[in-house]
Scaffold this active site. Structure first.
Site, PDB file in Angstrom:
ATOM      1  N   ASN A   1       0.898  -1.365  -0.129  1.00  0.00           N
ATOM      2  CA  ASN A   1       0.097  -0.151  -0.016  1.00  0.00           C
ATOM      3  C   ASN A   1       0.786   1.223  -0.104  1.00  0.00           C
ATOM      4  O   ASN A   1       1.320   1.636   1.061  1.00  0.00           O
ATOM      5  CB  ASN A   1      -0.890  -0.068   1.177  1.00  0.00           C
ATOM      6  CG  ASN A   1      -1.750   1.281   1.344  1.00  0.00           C
ATOM      7  OD1 ASN A   1      -1.800   2.093   0.365  1.00  0.00           O
ATOM      8  ND2 ASN A   1      -2.408   1.272   2.639  1.00  0.00           N
TER       9      ASN A   1
ATOM     10  N   LYS B   1       0.084   4.305  -0.380  1.00  0.00           N
ATOM     11  CA  LYS B   1      -0.494   5.512  -0.020  1.00  0.00           C
ATOM     12  C   LYS B   1      -0.117   6.622  -1.141  1.00  0.00           C
ATOM     13  O   LYS B   1      -0.059   6.271  -2.243  1.00  0.00           O
ATOM     14  CB  LYS B   1      -0.083   5.803   1.296  1.00  0.00           C
ATOM     15  CG  LYS B   1      -0.302   4.507   2.317  1.00  0.00           C
ATOM     16  CD  LYS B   1      -0.217   4.825   3.786  1.00  0.00           C
ATOM     17  CE  LYS B   1      -0.319   3.360   4.715  1.00  0.00           C
ATOM     18  NZ  LYS B   1      -0.310   3.646   5.978  1.00  0.00           N
TER      19      LYS B   1
ATOM     20  N   HIS C   1      -9.759   1.635   4.414  1.00  0.00           N
ATOM     21  CA  HIS C   1      -8.500   1.635   5.231  1.00  0.00           C
ATOM     22  C   HIS C   1      -8.803   2.815   6.365  1.00  0.00           C
ATOM     23  O   HIS C   1      -9.502   3.679   6.064  1.00  0.00           O
ATOM     24  CB  HIS C   1      -7.302   2.336   4.063  1.00  0.00           C
ATOM     25  CG  HIS C   1      -5.877   2.438   5.031  1.00  0.00           C
ATOM     26  ND1 HIS C   1      -5.567   3.233   5.594  1.00  0.00           N
ATOM     27  CD2 HIS C   1      -5.096   1.489   4.978  1.00  0.00           C
ATOM     28  CE1 HIS C   1      -4.277   2.970   5.986  1.00  0.00           C
ATOM     29  NE2 HIS C   1      -3.975   1.760   5.515  1.00  0.00           N
TER      30      HIS C   1
ATOM     31  N   GLU D   1      -7.109   5.124   7.448  1.00  0.00           N
ATOM     32  CA  GLU D   1      -6.960   6.415   6.988  1.00  0.00           C
ATOM     33  C   GLU D   1      -8.024   7.046   6.493  1.00  0.00           C
ATOM     34  O   GLU D   1      -8.429   8.222   6.633  1.00  0.00           O
ATOM     35  CB  GLU D   1      -5.651   6.692   6.122  1.00  0.00           C
ATOM     36  CG  GLU D   1      -3.988   6.632   7.076  1.00  0.00           C
ATOM     37  CD  GLU D   1      -3.096   5.909   6.502  1.00  0.00           C
ATOM     38  OE1 GLU D   1      -3.028   6.011   5.071  1.00  0.00           O
ATOM     39  OE2 GLU D   1      -2.384   5.368   6.964  1.00  0.00           O
TER      40      GLU D   1
ATOM     41  N   GLU E   1      -6.003  -4.394  10.461  1.00  0.00           N
ATOM     42  CA  GLU E   1      -4.992  -3.239  10.689  1.00  0.00           C
ATOM     43  C   GLU E   1      -5.451  -2.477  12.013  1.00  0.00           C
ATOM     44  O   GLU E   1      -6.077  -1.472  11.913  1.00  0.00           O
ATOM     45  CB  GLU E   1      -4.843  -2.494   9.565  1.00  0.00           C
ATOM     46  CG  GLU E   1      -4.771  -3.109   8.408  1.00  0.00           C
ATOM     47  CD  GLU E   1      -3.823  -2.134   7.349  1.00  0.00           C
ATOM     48  OE1 GLU E   1      -2.576  -2.509   6.948  1.00  0.00           O
ATOM     49  OE2 GLU E   1      -4.281  -1.034   7.026  1.00  0.00           O
TER      50      GLU E   1
ATOM     51  N   GLY F   1       1.770   2.644  10.714  1.00  0.00           N
ATOM     52  CA  GLY F   1       3.091   3.635  10.737  1.00  0.00           C
ATOM     53  C   GLY F   1       3.614   4.212  12.056  1.00  0.00           C
ATOM     54  O   GLY F   1       4.309   5.265  12.231  1.00  0.00           O
TER      55      GLY F   1
ATOM     56  N   SER G   1       2.857  -1.695  10.636  1.00  0.00           N
ATOM     57  CA  SER G   1       4.408  -1.882  10.871  1.00  0.00           C
ATOM     58  C   SER G   1       5.048  -3.086  10.801  1.00  0.00           C
ATOM     59  O   SER G   1       5.860  -3.366  11.654  1.00  0.00           O
ATOM     60  CB  SER G   1       4.543  -1.289  12.555  1.00  0.00           C
ATOM     61  OG  SER G   1       4.171   0.088  12.752  1.00  0.00           O
TER      62      SER G   1
ATOM     63  N   GLY H   1       2.269  -0.633   4.527  1.00  0.00           N
ATOM     64  CA  GLY H   1       2.413   0.323   4.077  1.00  0.00           C
ATOM     65  C   GLY H   1       3.907   1.049   4.027  1.00  0.00           C
ATOM     66  O   GLY H   1       4.577   0.461   2.867  1.00  0.00           O
TER      67      GLY H   1
HETATM   68  P1  PGA Z   1       2.556   0.643   7.829  1.00  0.00           P
HETATM   69  O1  PGA Z   1       1.071   0.909   7.216  1.00  0.00           O
HETATM   70  O2  PGA Z   1       2.960  -0.712   7.156  1.00  0.00           O
HETATM   71  O3  PGA Z   1       3.273   1.788   7.491  1.00  0.00           O
HETATM   72  O4  PGA Z   1       2.246   0.609   9.250  1.00  0.00           O
HETATM   73  C1  PGA Z   1       0.093  -0.149   6.802  1.00  0.00           C
HETATM   74  C2  PGA Z   1      -1.005   0.372   6.296  1.00  0.00           C
HETATM   75  O5  PGA Z   1      -1.494   1.389   6.490  1.00  0.00           O
HETATM   76  O6  PGA Z   1      -1.587  -0.401   5.524  1.00  0.00           O
END
Ligand code: PGA
Length: 241
Positions: free
Chosen positions: A10, A12, A95, A97, A164, A170, A204, A225
């Site tokens: 992903n 983003k 997601h 976000e 998630e 993140g 993460s 991510g």
């Molecule tokens: P991250 O994000 O691996 O940077 O924690 C995962 C995601 O938001 O799909």
């Protein structure tokens, strides 16, 4: 579970077309004739879908979002049909976000799931509890509530659900395999009637924790991510099992 692990990058709101092309070349050279430990998926921004496509089909494409409308006067939106035509097999829906920054919620996400199905896309439906919900011991209830958006989604179609936890996205603080396994077990129970369900973990994931999470986290792969922004790192994660 359909037996084939799935690893989704992903990106983003990162990666221009030029960067996507360079990444695709890099990833292609790393996996050679193909990746045999599962299925790879890149989820670029709409503008980079074509640049991220592999003419040899060694990875699939996902969009990161879609409109809940089929077509019409919705300036700035992108429809499921457009996404499918652009070569995507998957689309990420809900997601965290999108949920937290753009206020997306259950009924809207149920409409997005319906649009995805009409266009033949496989949804990667994201669920996950916040830190506050976790502290309150309501993780299972949160996941069950978020899964309600799948109530009208056809049970005989392939479905990917990504667990998630919001606090892990993140932050560098991944869930433990035990946390992931507990959530995955709960989701499989809620979605027991699904014929083709894969549950992913996201939050993460990195090359250092991927193996443990894959082996002990009760999941069929990852939604990655930050660590997916380098082809080498994404390939290391996907190959960690
Ligand atoms: P991250 O994000 O691996 O940077 O924690 C995962 C995601 O938001 O799909």
């Amino acid at each position: 579970m359909n037996g084939v692990n799935l690893f989704v990058a992903n990106w983003k709101m990162n990666m221009t077309r030029a960067q996507a092309r360079a990444y695709a070349e890099d990833l292609g050279s790393r996996i050679g004739d193909g990746f045999d430990a599962g299925e790879l998926v890149l989820a670029p921004a709409f503008t980079a879908l074509e640049a991220a496509r592999d003419p040899r089909g060694r990875w699939a494409l996902a969009a990161q979002n879609l409109s809940d409308h089929a077509a019409g006067a919705f300036t700035g939106e992108v429809s499921a049909t457009m996404i499918a035509e652009a070569g995507c097999r998957y689309v990420i829906v809900g997601h965290s976000e999108r949920r937290t920054l753009f206020g997306e919620d259950g009924p809207l996400l149920a409409r997005k799931l319906a649009r995805a199905r009409e266009a033949g896309l496989v949804p990667i439906y994201c669920v996950g509890e916040s830190q506050r919900e976790r502290a309150a011991g309501s993780t299972a209830a949160t996941l069950a509530r978020q899964a309600e958006a799948l109530a009208d989604d056809p049970e005989d179609r392939p479905l990917v659900v990504a667990y998630e936890p919001v606090w892990a996205i993140g932050t560098g603080l991944a869930a433990t395999p035990a946390d992931s396994a507990a959530a995955a077990t709960g989701l499989r129970k809620i979605l027991a009637s699904r014929r083709d369900l894969r549950v992913l973990y996201g939050g993460s994931v990195n090359p250092g924790n991927a193996r443990q999470l894959l082996q002990g986290g009760g999941v069929d792969g990852f939604l990655v991510g930050g660590a997916s922004l380098e082809a080498a790192t994404f390939a290391a994660i996907a190959g960690a099992g």
